[in-house]
Write a protein that holds these residues in place. Structure first.
Motif, mmCIF file in Angstrom:
data_model
loop_
_atom_site.group_PDB
_atom_site.id
_atom_site.type_symbol
_atom_site.label_atom_id
_atom_site.label_comp_id
_atom_site.label_asym_id
_atom_site.label_seq_id
_atom_site.Cartn_x
_atom_site.Cartn_y
_atom_site.Cartn_z
ATOM 1 N N ASP A 117 -17.875 18.668 122.624
ATOM 2 C CA ASP A 117 -16.983 18.346 122.992
ATOM 3 C C ASP A 117 -16.771 16.248 123.311
ATOM 4 O OD1 ASP A 117 -17.053 20.444 124.100
ATOM 5 O OD2 ASP A 117 -18.430 19.926 126.651
ATOM 6 N N PRO A 118 -15.166 16.074 123.786
ATOM 7 C CA PRO A 118 -15.912 14.587 123.477
ATOM 8 C C PRO A 118 -16.256 13.503 124.535
ATOM 9 C CG PRO A 118 -13.287 15.531 123.485
ATOM 10 C CD PRO A 118 -14.170 16.510 123.718
ATOM 11 N N GLY A 186 -21.450 13.776 130.651
ATOM 12 C CA GLY A 186 -21.286 14.081 129.433
ATOM 13 C C GLY A 186 -21.768 13.666 128.327
ATOM 14 N N SER A 187 -23.680 13.075 128.995
ATOM 15 C CA SER A 187 -24.164 11.960 128.719
ATOM 16 C C SER A 187 -25.217 13.007 127.527
ATOM 17 C CB SER A 187 -25.074 10.859 129.219
ATOM 18 O OG SER A 187 -25.701 11.418 130.396
ATOM 19 N N GLY A 267 -13.009 5.715 120.269
ATOM 20 C CA GLY A 267 -12.738 5.909 118.790
ATOM 21 C C GLY A 267 -13.955 5.929 117.495
ATOM 22 N N ASP A 268 -14.943 6.108 118.231
ATOM 23 C CA ASP A 268 -16.164 5.934 117.777
ATOM 24 C C ASP A 268 -16.330 7.661 117.504
ATOM 25 O OD1 ASP A 268 -16.951 3.323 116.612
ATOM 26 O OD2 ASP A 268 -17.971 2.745 118.193
ATOM 27 N N VAL A 269 -17.200 7.928 116.223
ATOM 28 C CA VAL A 269 -17.241 8.898 116.230
ATOM 29 C C VAL A 269 -19.052 9.593 116.015
ATOM 30 C CG1 VAL A 269 -17.135 11.008 114.517
ATOM 31 C CG2 VAL A 269 -15.384 9.939 115.681
ATOM 32 N N ARG A 281 -20.642 16.270 117.139
ATOM 33 C CA ARG A 281 -20.235 15.739 116.676
ATOM 34 C C ARG A 281 -19.398 15.218 118.393
ATOM 35 N NH1 ARG A 281 -14.788 14.943 115.808
ATOM 36 N NH2 ARG A 281 -14.437 13.181 113.804
ATOM 37 N N GLN A 282 -19.195 14.250 118.606
ATOM 38 C CA GLN A 282 -18.606 13.616 119.908
ATOM 39 C C GLN A 282 -17.788 12.745 119.616
ATOM 40 O OE1 GLN A 282 -22.056 13.923 119.922
ATOM 41 N NE2 GLN A 282 -21.731 16.295 120.447
#
Length: 296
Positions: A117-118, A186-187, A267-269, A281-282
């Motif tokens: 999830d983003p 979301g952490s 924008g970082d992945v 992967r977020q």
């Protein structure tokens, strides 16, 4: 045997992913056994029931499973228990001495999210950090346990976790507190799957993380100061651990707090992986602040 929950947030369905000797993967629905992967399922011997049902060919193939969203492999826990500075090298990069007893904190369970999830950056955050961690999933009630052996028997399995942390909120100064830095929406991504404790050596797993494809952390759970059974035993002396609860065992060195890497930006992945437990992967995005109320 990899236990998963697949589907849109709030309507995930339980599933198991099985890999054959030739590497072929098949998904099977667990709906004949349970409506969800939760504490009640784990406490009732659900993982053993899955093994028996697979062996008997009683589970239907879950078609198009690979196209579904992957949720947290356990439904919303009753408690998420964090452990701080449980790797000596991470304590050192944080400017602290290795602890002589576990450093324990709690995270709100509404921080749990899926592994792909983003990930929202708080609106005013400037020091958002990543933390790859081995997560313990509790399989039976644990309170005032008498030994590490009793504690080990309470571990249902393990998951990959990322304990995103806002360091400016967490650390001393300007009213910094651990709870504030560890409670953001979301952490706590979990998953992609839960592996039963009897099928993996939780004491010797490689943990790694990457930011925008660049390596950050690389360690093993054998370097934990306090291992999984010790943590379950210790926590049980101070709280009731219930089936489905999750303990995050701490992160190794290589986070932004060390000063060696920049903090996260929109924008970082971020990718984190625990050997045998899958990779997350977020992609980070900036959460919007609530609009200021208009007054007459």
């Amino acid at each position: 045997m990899k236990i998963m929950r697949l589907g849109e947030s709030g309507s995930e369905q339980p599933a198991v992913l099985v890999s054959s000797a030739d590497g072929h993967e098949r998904y099977f629905s667990l709906l004949p056994l349970t409506a969800d992967v939760d504490g009640a399922f784990l406490a009732a011997g659900g993982l053993d029931k899955v093994r028996k049902a697979l062996a008997a060919g009683e589970l239907p193939v879950l078609e198009e499973a690979a196209a579904l969203r992957v949720g947290s492999p356990v439904a919303r826990p009753g408690s998420v228990v964090g452990v701080g500075m449980n790797y000596a090298a991470h304590a050192a990069e944080s400017g602290a001495e290795p602890p002589t007893i576990p450093v324990v904190f709690l995270k709100p369970t509404n921080t749990v999210t899926g592994p792909y999830d983003p990930a929202p950056l708080p609106p005013r955050s400037t020091q958002y950090d990543w933390e790859v961690e081995l997560g313990i999933v509790i399989g039976r009630e644990a309170t005032y346990l008498g030994s590490r052996e009793e504690a080990a028997a309470c571990i249902a399995g393990y998951v990959t976790a990322d304990d995103f942390s806002e360091r400016e909120y967490q650390l001393p100064g300007a009213a910094g507190q651990w709870t504030k830095g560890k409670s953001l929406p979301g952490s706590t991504p979990l998953g992609p799957w839960l592996v039963p404790a009897g099928e993996i050596d939780g004491g010797n797993l490689r943990l790694r993380s990457w930011v925008n494809g660049e390596p950050r952390q690389d360690s093993t759970s054998s370097e934990l100061i306090f291992d999984a059974a010790t943590l379950v035993h210790h926590c049980s002396q101070y709280m009731l651990l219930e089936p489905g609860d999750v303990i995050l065992t701490g992160t190794p060195q290589g986070v932004a707090l060390s000063g060696r890497f920049p903090y996260l930006q929109p924008g970082d992945v971020v990718e984190v992986e625990v050997e045998g437990l899958g990779r997350q992967r977020q992609e980070l995005f900036r959460a919007r602040a609530a609009a200021t109320a208009q007054t007459a």
